[in-house]
Design a protein around this motif. Sequence first.
Motif: not given
Length: 306
Positions: A84-110
């Motif tokens: 449960i701790w892992a699920v919560l931290t994974f969810t939080l990390s995912t939410s934070v990274l999505q907000n920081l990246m604004g829906g974009t990613g890295l190496l989108t052309d590779q």
Amino acid sequence: MTRKKQLGELYDYLLIALAMFIGSAGWVLFLLPNHITLGGLPGISSVLYWGLGIPVTLSYLVINLILLGVALKILGWRFCIKTIWAVLTFTLSTSVLQNLMGGTGLLTDQPFMSTVIGGCFLGVGVGLGLSGNGSTGGSDVVAAMINKYHDISLGTGILLCDIVIVTSSYLVLKDWNQVIYGYVVLILSSICVDHVVNRLRRSVQFFIISNKYKEISRAINTTADRGCTILNGQGVYSGREVRMLFVLARQSESSKIFSLIDDIDPGAFVSQSAVIGVYGLGFDKFKRSKKSVKPQPQPVAAPTEN
């Protein structure tokens, strides 16, 4: 709970948090923006996101909570709490990274490089999480239940559970190229899972020959907190009787044991070798099936005449 156990529990939780951040980075930065499917609940969440627009954090959290309720009886409350701790931290990390990246990613052309890097990130994250007695949920929980009773590696169990999920992503993506990239992610992540878990759990054995075997064994018992067995031997060339210590320890404890030996007897003869597995007190638990064993009929004694 002793102080040593408390520190061990704290270490597990910190390791799980780090693992979940690494895994979510591989998912959010490399796989999700490139429409590359992965296994487990992140894979299901990705398919739901691409097909129905359901946020990945919502579907991932809800399905995990349902699955953990089923796994509570089999895996125990300690594993489930850490998961449960892992699920919560994974969810939080995912939410934070999505907000920081604004829906974009890295190496989108590779896409292939994204597949390789994202798969390795996920495998390392899952492996570290399982080494901390937790998991990211989903197929990791199913693999942990299988691994508890059968000698099937965690990476293999996760791979088998995830093949179906990746294949089903074709119903949404309609592109076999993306599905093949998903298979590559599964293979790479399963290899990384086994490598990380086995490396952290690797054990070694020592054979130590020294005239100061009593002092060395006492130091290993008290300082390294490992047991020793004294074996009797005889040198073929010298004909003298010798005492040899047999020690099993984790690989991470090797430097401490070598330091103790060097402090007590720098001239000691030491042999170290890796072992495939060590089971018992202080190491891994035996894996056994809970299949019922039918009692064998007892022979009936023939009556005797008086």
